[in-house]
Write a protein that holds these residues in place. Structure first.
Motif, PDB file in Angstrom:
ATOM      1  N   VAL A  26       0.839  -1.200   0.000  1.00 22.13           N
ATOM      2  CA  VAL A  26       0.000   0.000   0.000  1.00 22.13           C
ATOM      3  C   VAL A  26       0.876   1.252   0.000  1.00 22.13           C
ATOM      4  CG1 VAL A  26      -1.735   1.306   1.275  1.00 22.13           C
ATOM      5  CG2 VAL A  26      -1.891  -1.187   1.171  1.00 22.13           C
ATOM      6  N   VAL A  30       1.011   4.226  -2.879  1.00 23.10           N
ATOM      7  CA  VAL A  30       0.760   5.631  -2.539  1.00 23.10           C
ATOM      8  C   VAL A  30       1.963   6.494  -2.929  1.00 23.10           C
ATOM      9  CG1 VAL A  30       0.496   7.215  -0.598  1.00 23.10           C
ATOM     10  CG2 VAL A  30      -0.912   5.156  -0.733  1.00 23.10           C
ATOM     11  N   ARG A 118      -5.247   3.806   2.740  1.00 22.89           N
ATOM     12  CA  ARG A 118      -4.506   4.918   2.130  1.00 22.89           C
ATOM     13  C   ARG A 118      -3.988   5.906   3.171  1.00 22.89           C
ATOM     14  NH1 ARG A 118      -7.132   9.772   2.690  1.00 22.89           N
ATOM     15  NH2 ARG A 118      -8.854   9.292   1.297  1.00 22.89           N
ATOM     16  N   THR A 304      -4.135   9.156  -4.372  1.00 22.05           N
ATOM     17  CA  THR A 304      -3.752   8.047  -3.507  1.00 22.05           C
ATOM     18  C   THR A 304      -4.897   7.050  -3.362  1.00 22.05           C
ATOM     19  OG1 THR A 304      -4.339   9.353  -1.547  1.00 22.05           O
ATOM     20  CG2 THR A 304      -2.053   9.421  -2.268  1.00 22.05           C
ATOM     21  N   ASP A 305      -6.132   7.539  -3.385  1.00 24.66           N
ATOM     22  CA  ASP A 305      -7.275   6.627  -3.408  1.00 24.66           C
ATOM     23  C   ASP A 305      -7.255   5.779  -4.674  1.00 24.66           C
ATOM     24  OD1 ASP A 305      -9.202   7.423  -1.079  1.00 24.66           O
ATOM     25  OD2 ASP A 305      -8.606   9.320  -1.975  1.00 24.66           O
ATOM     26  N   VAL A 308      -4.581   2.894  -4.453  1.00 25.51           N
ATOM     27  CA  VAL A 308      -4.963   1.779  -3.584  1.00 25.51           C
ATOM     28  C   VAL A 308      -6.195   1.067  -4.138  1.00 25.51           C
ATOM     29  CG1 VAL A 308      -5.673   1.134  -1.252  1.00 25.51           C
ATOM     30  CG2 VAL A 308      -3.947   2.907  -1.583  1.00 25.51           C
TER      31      VAL A 308
END
Length: 329
Positions: A26, A30, A118, A304-305, A308
């Motif tokens: 993750v 990011v 995130r 960033t959403d 992920v």
């Protein structure tokens, strides 16, 4: 018109709940998203919002293009909270992904787990870039969703942290934080503290993830020289920002919109010295001196959403999860 129907894969919260993805992966996703933004390969326009005039509800819409993954996405969120009571609060958030290389939809999915992963990954990167040399201790304030995911991600990027302190008021939350930590770090030891102010005075890093009902408000005078404080939810007083030697944010623009409760006595919000994308791309630095007290503001960027969500959707679809809906038949 398309020669054949284009189905949309819908991934529910339960479809995504146990899709395997580790903290290190993750964090990597990011960081790639931030680097692509810093390089000018991605777009992250300002979010749109509408709110009920009496504060009953608020809704957001966010659009982004991830140039690294060649994915375009739209995220929406809606919160209905007329009485500021957990029993009546309603919160829905979704993200829809499109493949910008083929023009095909990827998925429409619930965004709860995306946000739960995130945000702590971003905090982990922020601490990695701002913690003083030799930092060994962290105080986590709050045991909600963000608190429960904070430590595994923090340690994935900052393995030198060895004293792990936690303050919370809900026994089930304290247990949940410890279980999640031990799932990823079986040998880790979590120290439950009763006095968050006393703990703050010994902490190199403070992560404030508590909810709005918390009574904790760590002041600038409670911080030791060289401390890094990260605001995710609540738990820090405005003085930690106004008296900081340096201020870092994921986005100065987002902080100006959502961080107004941290304004100083004059009603003004302290300016940001550097943003995370520029720090990660080595166009700026997180820390200038070992004794600087650094305030960090973690606010979400849809990029960033997207990173992920795309990782989760790819795995879920490979496992045959979700439901295909012929939306465009």
């Amino acid at each position: 018109m398309n020669a054949r129907p284009t189905p949309l894969r819908v991934l529910s919260r339960s479809d995504l709940a146990d899709v395997p993805i580790g903290p290190a992966e993750v964090i990597r996703a990011v960081e790639e998203a931030y680097l692509a933004l810093a390089a000018g390969d991605s777009d992250n326009p300002r979010k749109l919002s509408v709110a009920h005039p009496d504060g009953w509800s608020v809704a957001y819409a966010m659009l982004g293009r991830d140039g690294h993954r060649r994915v375009v996405a739209m995220k929406t969120s809606y919160k209905f909270d007329p009485h500021h009571d957990r029993s009546t609060k309603r919160y829905y958030t979704t993200i829809t992904l499109y493949d910008d290389a083929t023009g095909m939809p990827v998925a429409m999915m619930d965004c709860a787990r995306v946000g739960a992963l995130r945000t702590p990954a971003v905090s982990a990167l922020l601490v990695r870039e701002t913690a003083r040399p030799g930092a060994r201790s962290v105080l986590l304030i709050g045991t909600g969703t963000q608190g429960r995911n904070a430590l595994p991600h923090l340690l994935a990027a900052n393995p030198q942290l060895e004293r792990l302190m936690l303050y919370g008021t809900h026994p089930e939350g304290l247990d949940a934080v410890n279980r999640e930590l031990l799932h990823h770090h079986p040998r880790a030891e979590l120290e439950i503290v009763d006095d968050p102010v006393a703990a703050a005075r010994t902490a190199d890093v403070i992560l404030a993830t508590a909810g709005p009902g918390t009574k904790v408000a760590i002041e600038a005078e409670d911080l030791q020289p060289g401390a890094t404080v990260v605001l995710v939810g609540y738990g820090l007083a405005p003085s930690t920002l106004t008296a900081a030697d340096r201020v870092i944010a994921t986005s100065a623009e987002q902080m100006s919109l959502t961080g107004t409760d941290m304004a100083g006595p004059d009603g003004r919000l302290r300016r940001v010295d550097a943003e995370l994308p520029q720090i990660l791309s080595r166009r700026a630095v997180g820390r200038l001196g070992e004794d600087e007290r650094i305030f960090v503001y973690n606010s979400g960027l849809v990029l960033t959403d997207i990173a992920v969500a795309h990782a989760l959707a790819t795995r879920a679809i490979e496992q045959g999860r979700g439901t295909e809906v012929p939306l465009w038949d």
